[in-house]
Design an enzyme around this catalytic site. Structure first.
Site, PDB file in Angstrom:
ATOM      1  N   MET A  78       0.826  -1.199   0.000  1.00  0.00           N
ATOM      2  CA  MET A  78       0.000   0.000   0.000  1.00  0.00           C
ATOM      3  C   MET A  78       0.864   1.253   0.000  1.00  0.00           C
ATOM      4  O   MET A  78       1.893   1.319   0.662  1.00  0.00           O
ATOM      5  CB  MET A  78      -0.892  -0.009   1.248  1.00  0.00           C
ATOM      6  CG  MET A  78      -1.726   1.232   1.441  1.00  0.00           C
ATOM      7  SD  MET A  78      -2.723   1.060   2.924  1.00  0.00           S
ATOM      8  CE  MET A  78      -3.153   2.773   3.213  1.00  0.00           C
TER       9      MET A  78
ATOM     10  N   ASP B  87       8.184  -5.248  13.974  1.00  0.00           N
ATOM     11  CA  ASP B  87       7.185  -4.572  13.145  1.00  0.00           C
ATOM     12  C   ASP B  87       6.276  -3.692  13.998  1.00  0.00           C
ATOM     13  O   ASP B  87       5.616  -4.179  14.926  1.00  0.00           O
ATOM     14  CB  ASP B  87       6.338  -5.599  12.392  1.00  0.00           C
ATOM     15  CG  ASP B  87       5.692  -5.016  11.154  1.00  0.00           C
ATOM     16  OD1 ASP B  87       5.180  -3.886  11.240  1.00  0.00           O
ATOM     17  OD2 ASP B  87       5.713  -5.684  10.105  1.00  0.00           O
TER      18      ASP B  87
ATOM     19  N   SER C  16       4.086  -6.611   1.820  1.00  0.00           N
ATOM     20  CA  SER C  16       2.981  -6.153   2.649  1.00  0.00           C
ATOM     21  C   SER C  16       1.672  -6.677   2.067  1.00  0.00           C
ATOM     22  O   SER C  16       1.547  -7.882   1.844  1.00  0.00           O
ATOM     23  CB  SER C  16       3.017  -4.634   2.778  1.00  0.00           C
ATOM     24  OG  SER C  16       2.256  -4.201   3.891  1.00  0.00           O
ATOM     25  N   GLN C  17       0.686  -5.829   1.775  1.00  0.00           N
ATOM     26  CA  GLN C  17      -0.600  -6.344   1.317  1.00  0.00           C
ATOM     27  C   GLN C  17      -0.485  -7.112   0.008  1.00  0.00           C
ATOM     28  O   GLN C  17      -1.328  -7.953  -0.297  1.00  0.00           O
ATOM     29  CB  GLN C  17      -1.624  -5.219   1.183  1.00  0.00           C
ATOM     30  CG  GLN C  17      -1.352  -4.208   0.086  1.00  0.00           C
ATOM     31  CD  GLN C  17      -2.402  -3.092   0.036  1.00  0.00           C
ATOM     32  OE1 GLN C  17      -3.070  -2.830   1.035  1.00  0.00           O
ATOM     33  NE2 GLN C  17      -2.553  -2.450  -1.103  1.00  0.00           N
TER      34      GLN C  17
ATOM     35  N   HIS D  16       8.784  -2.852   9.737  1.00  0.00           N
ATOM     36  CA  HIS D  16       8.067  -3.321   8.559  1.00  0.00           C
ATOM     37  C   HIS D  16       8.800  -2.973   7.259  1.00  0.00           C
ATOM     38  O   HIS D  16       9.141  -1.805   7.000  1.00  0.00           O
ATOM     39  CB  HIS D  16       6.675  -2.694   8.539  1.00  0.00           C
ATOM     40  CG  HIS D  16       5.742  -3.306   7.556  1.00  0.00           C
ATOM     41  ND1 HIS D  16       5.414  -4.645   7.562  1.00  0.00           N
ATOM     42  CD2 HIS D  16       5.053  -2.771   6.520  1.00  0.00           C
ATOM     43  CE1 HIS D  16       4.575  -4.903   6.594  1.00  0.00           C
ATOM     44  NE2 HIS D  16       4.336  -3.785   5.927  1.00  0.00           N
TER      45      HIS D  16
END
Length: 358
Positions: free
Chosen positions: A93, A285, A167-168, A341
């Protein structure tokens, strides 16, 4: 020379572009982009005049955004063969396929490390700006369908490919594996992917603070409404353990690919076609909450404090997705790395992830 590549340098202007989409819908209200994830109180004041549905959308988009992708560039490692499978990348994202400070750098690094490899960094839309905005606002199921069509039409992928999602992008590529077995995905690497979704606010000052409680209350009351589910990507993998029935009934994406409503035997069969499913967890994270979701763990249902591992979950014990069978067959790899992250070094990337690509 040490070179730092940081996604955060470009993240703010991309979030600004995405926020304009909301602003156009919520006009004549104005939005203020808060540069620090820590300024939650300022964030609340900046959106106080926005209608409730847009306020919740903005907060969730900004607060659950991808953290900085910090890459420490070291000397490349060479050596490959002509049988190397192509690699498909899906960004997180707030990013885009070809940002030279993030995914563009990853693509270049892989190509330098494995000479001759074909690397496809997915663009969701016709331009970088559309790609970034779609990471906020385009229905995930439509994105997955678009990617499946693109991959099926690419002759370079007909004999198979490896996939790496950031990530996503990690859970989105898993959906591709489950729904679209042709061309065949061989290895799936989820780098900080939220395989069981998210629940919580990153880098907000204290999980018990009134600010976090207020925002969470708004998310709980609005994340599963039709308008939010259809128009906010992050709501489609918002997983509320305190409202499990609402999540299972109204989640348009995550509840489906995680077999929460019914067991789709095709999903289960297709996922088990993978040679390897690699999950990378960032041990410090502060963006993904809970971080255990990066290893397919999550909060125990009915409360929001205790977590359980994948192996302790109903999903695994009933083997609703085939993960227990894959684990028994040695197809699941769980990697941990120090850092926040999406922060890692090129040395770590070459040592831990590149071997899966050769």
């Amino acid at each position: 020379m040490t070179v730092y590549i940081n996604l955060h340098l470009s993240l703010q202007h991309k979030i600004h572009a995405a926020s304009l989409h909301i602003a156009q819908q919520a006009a004549p209200y104005e939005l203020e982009i808060v540069p620090s994830w820590l300024q939650c109180d300022k964030l609340l004041r900046s959106v106080v005049a926005i209608p409730e549905q847009f306020k919740m959308t903005t907060l969730l988009s900004m607060l659950l955004g991808a953290g900085p992708l910090l890459l420490l560039a070291l000397n490349p490692v060479h050596g490959s063969d002509n049988a190397t499978l192509p690699l498909v990348l899906w960004h997180g994202m707030g990013d885009s396929c070809c940002n030279p400070l993030s995914m563009g750098s990853i693509k270049k690094m892989v190509e330098e490390t494995i000479p001759g490899i074909d690397v496809l960094s997915l663009m969701i839309g016709k331009t970088d700006i559309q790609d970034t905005e779609n990471g906020f606002f385009m229905d995930v199921n439509e994105q997955v369908s678009m990617v499946c069509s693109q991959l099926a039409q690419d002759p370079k992928l007909k004999d198979g490919y490896n996939a790496m999602g950031f990530s996503q992008g990690g859970q989105f590529l898993r959906a591709v594996a489950q729904r679209c077995p042709s061309p065949p995905m061989k290895t799936l690497i989820s780098v900080g992917g939220q395989q069981q979704g998210v629940y919580g606010l990153p880098k907000c000052p204290g999980e018990s603070s009134h600010i976090c409680d207020w925002i969470r209350k708004k998310l709980n009351s609005g994340a599963y409404t039709d308008i939010v589910q259809k128009h906010l990507v992050q709501a489609q993998y918002w997983h509320d353990p305190l409202n499990d029935d609402l999540y299972k009934k109204h989640s348009l994406f995550l509840a489906d690919i995680n077999q929460e409503r019914v067991v789709n035997e095709t999903y289960k069969k297709n996922l088990q076609l993978l040679d390897k499913f690699v999950m990378v967890k960032f041990l410090q994270d502060s963006v993904v909450d809970p971080a255990d979701t990066e290893w397919f763990g999550f909060l125990k249902t009915g409360q929001a404090k205790e977590t359980e591992t994948l192996q302790e979950s109903v999903l695994y014990k009933e083997d609703r997705l085939g993960l227990a069978a894959m684990d028994a067959a040695g197809k699941l790899d769980f990697l941990g790395t120090e850092g926040d992250h999406l922060q890692f070094t090129r040395e770590w990337f070459n040592a831990k992830l590149v071997p899966y690509l050769r």
